[in-house]
Write a protein that holds these residues in place. Sequence first.
Motif: not given
Length: 734
Positions: A412-437
Amino acid sequence: MDGIISGEQTAVESTMSRRVFLQGGGLLLGFALNGASTDAVFAAPASQVIEGEVTSNFAPNGFIRINPTGAVTLVMPMIEMGQGVYTSLSMLVAEELEVKLDQIQLQHAPPNHALYRNSIIGIQNTGGSASVRAFWTPLRQAGAMGRNLLVAAAAKRWNVDPASCRAKDGLVFDASGSKHLSYGELADAAAKLPVPPISKIKLKDPKDFRLIGTRAKRVDSSIKVDGRAIYGIDTRLPGMKFAAVAISPVLGGKVKTVDEKSAMAVKGVRQVVKIDEAVAIVADHMGAANKGLEIAAVTWDDGPNGKISSADIVKQLERESEKPGAVARDIGNVGKALAEAVQRIDAIYQVPFLAHAAMEPMNCTVHLQKNCCDIWVGTQAPTITQSLVADLTGLPKDTVKIHNHLIGGGFGRRLEADATLLAVKIAKYVDGPLKVIWSREEDIQHDMYRPYYLDRLSAGLNAAGKPVAWKHRIAGSSVMSRYYPSYVKDGVDPDAVEAAAEPPYALPNICVDFVRVEPPGVRTSWWRGVGPTHNVFVIESFVDELAHAAKQDPVTYRKELLSHNQRALAVLSLAAEKAGWGSPLPMRHGRGISVQFAYGSYTSQVAEVEVAADGSVKVKRIVCAIDCGMYVNPDTIEAQVQGGTIFGLTAALYGCITFKNGRVEQSNFDNYLPMRIGEVPLIETHMIQSAEAPGGVGEAPTAIVTPAVTNAIFAATGKRVRSLPIDTASLKSL
């Protein structure tokens, strides 16, 4: 599965427009398809992939593509997270299509509520133990449609009646059996035939099943054993950077200070990204990112929730639970029946916040560009994730592409998109693909927790000890109100009251209500079931209390209350029989029983426990009887019972998230304990053969195991457990 390549990207793109099945190189069977994914789960080898566009549009749910080599590709709307759904759903198609299981290749479906909707849940997501239930008929229809068209194509070539032909193992034979054609040879011709309406497609009689109901080997076992399986965390892209994150330890808090200079001095660190609620260190590899984050020495402004404690939350629940709630069920006259009862029993039960603690921590890879955004992640809810990313970025939804992956533990944890949204917020400031763990600590301390519930119960017994009144008030958070608000009617969260509003027992006067109480500073969500995981514990424990008050055996007592409910009675009787109910046990050993109807299945468990003089609890044996309707793969069911039981046992024995100064006090597996292998009891599964429609399995054992164990503790010690996790100190021998 031989010849499978996991995680490979194929070149096929599908767009569906009309009710046409013709593709230049083969037969495509679609059930309301539009834009089938090209992301391979277990992709056909490149030589077997048909390139080009498909123009077709036909009926709902899942589809089959058969190419000239005979390869069958099933676009899978559900996500594999260890529950075996790729095997069971493939079996449904293979049974009716008349192919072997290892002839089917799988691809993830793209995000699309309308086309890949789980009919039990109402949107496209994997949860609620609903995959087989939702796709039992549609995927069998897809397979049967394919078989009909292929047989018809062969009959046309031979100029014979299709009724005289038969299909088996990817071949069509004539009446004599001397001639045959492969599906690959027939695919082009079958695609050109008129498509019969679904109403004309006859499904197999269950007595003729050759695959459904057998112990088929899981299609994903080999790639998981040898390491070829690709999870979200395994994503590798050219030029990809890595980010370690620190998120505000208090919900609503913000970054105060960051030592950016020291972090940037770490070799390999490229950027320090600050957003309101988090700091990310972007680097060439995770080692540098983690070291940079440690040196950054982030401090926080805690905000309005910095003083919240678990005690505050419990006091809020106690206070609010004294007020009447939204009525989920009201039959008879409970007040009058309670007043006239010979004996009255009252109890308060509590269950804590619980984390998911999946083996794969939250992670997401993002490539955000001016006109599009690609997401590589393991998600149970691709459509919701796509929509939220589109809202966050301002991009059109169809330019947000979800590359879904196998999930290393969802619950059920991955029914939520909070981690994805956080990664997208960070990726706004990064050129190219970014993996957030996320680190394990971030994962546990920033989870979206199974709600804390406080339940008040009252029952009245007549002279014979039978319940004549039952009153149950549930107080806690409403996940549905946030996630599926349209499902909440007149203030009643149907998930919060599941298994409580309609217990399996004969209760002539019953009132169940729900008081929504949202704790400050805490996010709540799904957890391998929510309502039943606390309601079944509460109800089955309280029924045991009534049996004790009536001076009756717990099994005998339940049987009398279940005489009208034959399926529930059957699983109860089977579990008791297989567990040797009533046979003698040593001192401070006990057996406990529980029964439930949830997720469309009837389940009963007997637990045998030993309580040592120091109060420590050893669960020695679990016997489970389950009637999940017509089952697909007994091996999968047994595995689900074992896994779900261990998951529930872990929570009962150890699971508890607590708050102090707004912060979660648990941080890793040293203080949020999983069961160790040496603690796992013998788990037996006994299945009842049934002609009923399939029920769910994955969450059922998680809900039912706790009361079986706590009732066994009472049998062993005479001490009742009304709150979780089990307080072993209270069980010490005096």
